[in-house]
Design a protein around this motif. Structure first.
Motif, PDB file in Angstrom:
ATOM      1  N   THR A  86       0.852  -1.182   0.000  1.00 19.93           N
ATOM      2  CA  THR A  86       0.000   0.000   0.000  1.00 19.93           C
ATOM      3  C   THR A  86       0.893   1.239   0.000  1.00 19.93           C
ATOM      4  OG1 THR A  86      -1.709  -1.153   1.257  1.00 19.93           O
ATOM      5  CG2 THR A  86      -1.807   1.260   1.245  1.00 19.93           C
ATOM      6  N   PHE A  87       0.771   2.060  -1.031  1.00 20.36           N
ATOM      7  CA  PHE A  87       1.605   3.248  -1.170  1.00 20.36           C
ATOM      8  C   PHE A  87       0.737   4.496  -1.128  1.00 20.36           C
ATOM      9  CE2 PHE A  87       5.464   1.037  -2.011  1.00 20.36           C
ATOM     10  CZ  PHE A  87       5.047  -0.167  -2.549  1.00 20.36           C
ATOM     11  N   LYS A  88       1.194   5.488  -0.377  1.00 17.29           N
ATOM     12  CA  LYS A  88       0.485   6.758  -0.215  1.00 17.29           C
ATOM     13  C   LYS A  88       1.456   7.879  -0.541  1.00 17.29           C
ATOM     14  CE  LYS A  88      -3.233   4.918   1.716  1.00 17.29           C
ATOM     15  NZ  LYS A  88      -4.610   5.246   1.484  1.00 17.29           N
ATOM     16  N   ALA A  89       0.930   9.036  -0.950  1.00 19.70           N
ATOM     17  CA  ALA A  89       1.772  10.194  -1.236  1.00 19.70           C
ATOM     18  C   ALA A  89       1.132  11.455  -0.678  1.00 19.70           C
ATOM     19  CB  ALA A  89       1.998  10.333  -2.731  1.00 19.70           C
ATOM     20  N   PHE A  90       1.997  12.337  -0.180  1.00 20.28           N
ATOM     21  CA  PHE A  90       1.559  13.590   0.428  1.00 20.28           C
ATOM     22  C   PHE A  90       2.528  14.699   0.044  1.00 20.28           C
ATOM     23  CE2 PHE A  90       0.769   9.971   3.211  1.00 20.28           C
ATOM     24  CZ  PHE A  90      -0.613   9.994   3.291  1.00 20.28           C
ATOM     25  N   SER A  91       2.075  15.930   0.188  1.00 19.00           N
ATOM     26  CA  SER A  91       2.977  17.068   0.010  1.00 19.00           C
ATOM     27  C   SER A  91       4.075  16.961   1.062  1.00 19.00           C
ATOM     28  CB  SER A  91       2.216  18.378   0.218  1.00 19.00           C
ATOM     29  OG  SER A  91       3.135  19.460   0.302  1.00 19.00           O
ATOM     30  N   SER A  92       5.302  17.313   0.686  1.00 19.76           N
ATOM     31  CA  SER A  92       6.398  17.268   1.656  1.00 19.76           C
ATOM     32  C   SER A  92       6.526  18.585   2.414  1.00 19.76           C
ATOM     33  CB  SER A  92       7.723  16.937   0.958  1.00 19.76           C
ATOM     34  OG  SER A  92       8.055  17.937   0.022  1.00 19.76           O
ATOM     35  N   LYS A  93       5.619  19.521   2.172  1.00 22.73           N
ATOM     36  CA  LYS A  93       5.649  20.821   2.849  1.00 22.73           C
ATOM     37  C   LYS A  93       4.823  20.749   4.132  1.00 22.73           C
ATOM     38  CE  LYS A  93       4.762  25.706   2.008  1.00 22.73           C
ATOM     39  NZ  LYS A  93       4.294  26.685   1.018  1.00 22.73           N
ATOM     40  N   CYS A  94       5.508  20.900   5.260  1.00 20.62           N
ATOM     41  CA  CYS A  94       4.848  20.849   6.569  1.00 20.62           C
ATOM     42  C   CYS A  94       3.811  21.966   6.668  1.00 20.62           C
ATOM     43  CB  CYS A  94       5.885  20.984   7.685  1.00 20.62           C
ATOM     44  SG  CYS A  94       5.170  20.992   9.344  1.00 20.62           S
ATOM     45  N   THR A  95       2.638  21.629   7.162  1.00 19.79           N
ATOM     46  CA  THR A  95       1.557  22.606   7.285  1.00 19.79           C
ATOM     47  C   THR A  95       1.721  23.515   8.497  1.00 19.79           C
ATOM     48  OG1 THR A  95       0.201  21.019   8.508  1.00 19.79           O
ATOM     49  CG2 THR A  95      -0.086  21.108   6.102  1.00 19.79           C
ATOM     50  N   HIS A  96       2.688  23.219   9.362  1.00 17.60           N
ATOM     51  CA  HIS A  96       2.897  24.037  10.555  1.00 17.60           C
ATOM     52  C   HIS A  96       3.607  25.334  10.217  1.00 17.60           C
ATOM     53  CE1 HIS A  96       5.090  24.897  14.499  1.00 17.60           C
ATOM     54  NE2 HIS A  96       3.826  25.181  14.725  1.00 17.60           N
ATOM     55  N   MET A  97       4.810  25.238   9.625  1.00 13.83           N
ATOM     56  CA  MET A  97       5.581  26.439   9.302  1.00 13.83           C
ATOM     57  C   MET A  97       6.170  26.409   7.897  1.00 13.83           C
ATOM     58  SD  MET A  97       5.343  28.459  11.931  1.00 13.83           S
ATOM     59  CE  MET A  97       6.684  29.629  11.743  1.00 13.83           C
ATOM     60  N   GLY A  98       5.771  25.444   7.080  1.00 13.27           N
ATOM     61  CA  GLY A  98       6.212  25.408   5.693  1.00 13.27           C
ATOM     62  C   GLY A  98       7.555  24.768   5.428  1.00 13.27           C
ATOM     63  N   CYS A  99       8.177  24.189   6.436  1.00 14.61           N
ATOM     64  CA  CYS A  99       9.449  23.500   6.230  1.00 14.61           C
ATOM     65  C   CYS A  99       9.197  22.191   5.478  1.00 14.61           C
ATOM     66  CB  CYS A  99      10.094  23.159   7.575  1.00 14.61           C
ATOM     67  SG  CYS A  99      10.527  24.601   8.557  1.00 14.61           S
ATOM     68  N   ALA A 100      10.261  21.627   4.950  1.00 14.37           N
ATOM     69  CA  ALA A 100      10.139  20.338   4.269  1.00 14.37           C
ATOM     70  C   ALA A 100      10.289  19.213   5.291  1.00 14.37           C
ATOM     71  CB  ALA A 100      11.211  20.205   3.197  1.00 14.37           C
ATOM     72  N   VAL A 101       9.380  18.233   5.207  1.00 15.02           N
ATOM     73  CA  VAL A 101       9.530  17.065   6.081  1.00 15.02           C
ATOM     74  C   VAL A 101      10.791  16.329   5.653  1.00 15.02           C
ATOM     75  CG1 VAL A 101       7.056  16.891   6.534  1.00 15.02           C
ATOM     76  CG2 VAL A 101       8.053  15.578   4.651  1.00 15.02           C
ATOM     77  N   LYS A 102      11.403  15.603   6.576  1.00  9.45           N
ATOM     78  CA  LYS A 102      12.692  14.984   6.266  1.00  9.45           C
ATOM     79  C   LYS A 102      12.730  13.474   6.407  1.00  9.45           C
ATOM     80  CE  LYS A 102      15.028  18.698   5.333  1.00  9.45           C
ATOM     81  NZ  LYS A 102      15.343  19.055   3.999  1.00  9.45           N
ATOM     82  N   GLY A 103      12.037  12.926   7.357  1.00  7.51           N
ATOM     83  CA  GLY A 103      12.174  11.497   7.586  1.00  7.51           C
ATOM     84  C   GLY A 103      10.850  10.827   7.894  1.00  7.51           C
ATOM     85  N   ILE A 104      10.845   9.515   7.671  1.00  4.86           N
ATOM     86  CA  ILE A 104       9.667   8.710   7.960  1.00  4.86           C
ATOM     87  C   ILE A 104      10.147   7.496   8.732  1.00  4.86           C
ATOM     88  CG2 ILE A 104       7.705   7.441   7.019  1.00  4.86           C
ATOM     89  CD1 ILE A 104       9.528   9.791   4.762  1.00  4.86           C
ATOM     90  N   ALA A 105       9.584   7.285   9.910  1.00  6.92           N
ATOM     91  CA  ALA A 105       9.966   6.134  10.725  1.00  6.92           C
ATOM     92  C   ALA A 105       8.791   5.712  11.583  1.00  6.92           C
ATOM     93  CB  ALA A 105      11.163   6.474  11.612  1.00  6.92           C
ATOM     94  N   ASN A 106       8.633   4.404  11.743  1.00  4.99           N
ATOM     95  CA  ASN A 106       7.583   3.861  12.602  1.00  4.99           C
ATOM     96  C   ASN A 106       6.199   4.419  12.273  1.00  4.99           C
ATOM     97  OD1 ASN A 106       9.549   2.369  14.065  1.00  4.99           O
ATOM     98  ND2 ASN A 106      10.030   4.219  15.241  1.00  4.99           N
TER      99      ASN A 106
END
Length: 148
Positions: A86-106
Motif C-alpha cells: 500500500t503506497f500513499k503520497a503527500f505534500s512534503s511541505k509541513c503545514t505548521h511552518m512550511g518546512c520540508a519534512v525529512k524522515g519517515i519512521a515507525n
C-alpha cells in the motif's frame, strides 16, 4: 533668469515619501510570496516528460520501506508504504511552518523544524501542526511508482 529657477519645486512631504517606500516594499513582498506559492502548485507539472502516460516515475516499489517512506524534495512529495503493498503520497511541505519534512519512521512523517509529526497512512496530524499534509496522486504500474 526667471523666477522659476530661483524657486525650485517643493520637495514631497515626508509622509508621502514614507508611504511610497512602504507601498513599494509591500509590492515586492507580495510578489515574492506569490512566486513561492506558484512554485508549490507545480508539483508534477512535467507529467509525461519521460513519455509515461501515468506521469513522472518517482521510484521503484522496492525503494519505499514498509512502515516508512521516502521524501522526494525536487518533486515536493513524500511517498510512504504504511502496510505491505500500500503506497500513499503527500505534500512534503509541513503545514505548521512550511518546512520540508525529512524522515519517515515507525509510521510517522517527521518535520525537523518544530517537530511536527504526521501519519504515514493518511497524512493526518500527530503533533503540533493543525492541518494534515495534502494528499498527492500516485499510481503504481508494475514496480514503478508514478506521480500523476
Amino acid at each position: 533668469m526667471t523666477s522659476e529657477s530661483l524657486h525650485p519645486a517643493p520637495a514631497p512631504a515626508r509622509r508621502t515619501v514614507v508611504a511610497a517606500v512602504g507601498a513599494a516594499g509591500l509590492a515586492v513582498a507580495l510578489s515574492a510570496c506569490g512566486a513561492d506559492d506558484n512554485a508549490s502548485d507545480t508539483v508534477g507539472s512535467d507529467n509525461g516528460a519521460a513519455g509515461n502516460a501515468g506521469g513522472t516515475e518517482l521510484a521503484k516499489t522496492s525503494d519505499i520501506p514498509e512502515g516508512g517512506g521516502k521524501v522526494f524534495a525536487d518533486q515536493g512529495v513524500v511517498v510512504t508504504q504504511p502496510t505491505a503493498g500500500t503506497f500513499k503520497a503527500f505534500s512534503s511541505k509541513c503545514t505548521h511552518m512550511g518546512c520540508a519534512v525529512k524522515g519517515i519512521a515507525n509510521g510517522v512523517i517527521n518535520c525537523p523544524c518544530h517537530h511536527s509529526e504526521f501519519s504515514a497512512t493518511d497524512g493526518s496530524v500527530k503533533r503540533p501542526a493543525t492541518s494534515a499534509l495534502a494528499a498527492k496522486t500516485i499510481t503504481v504500474e508494475g514496480d514503478s511508482i508514478m506521480l500523476a
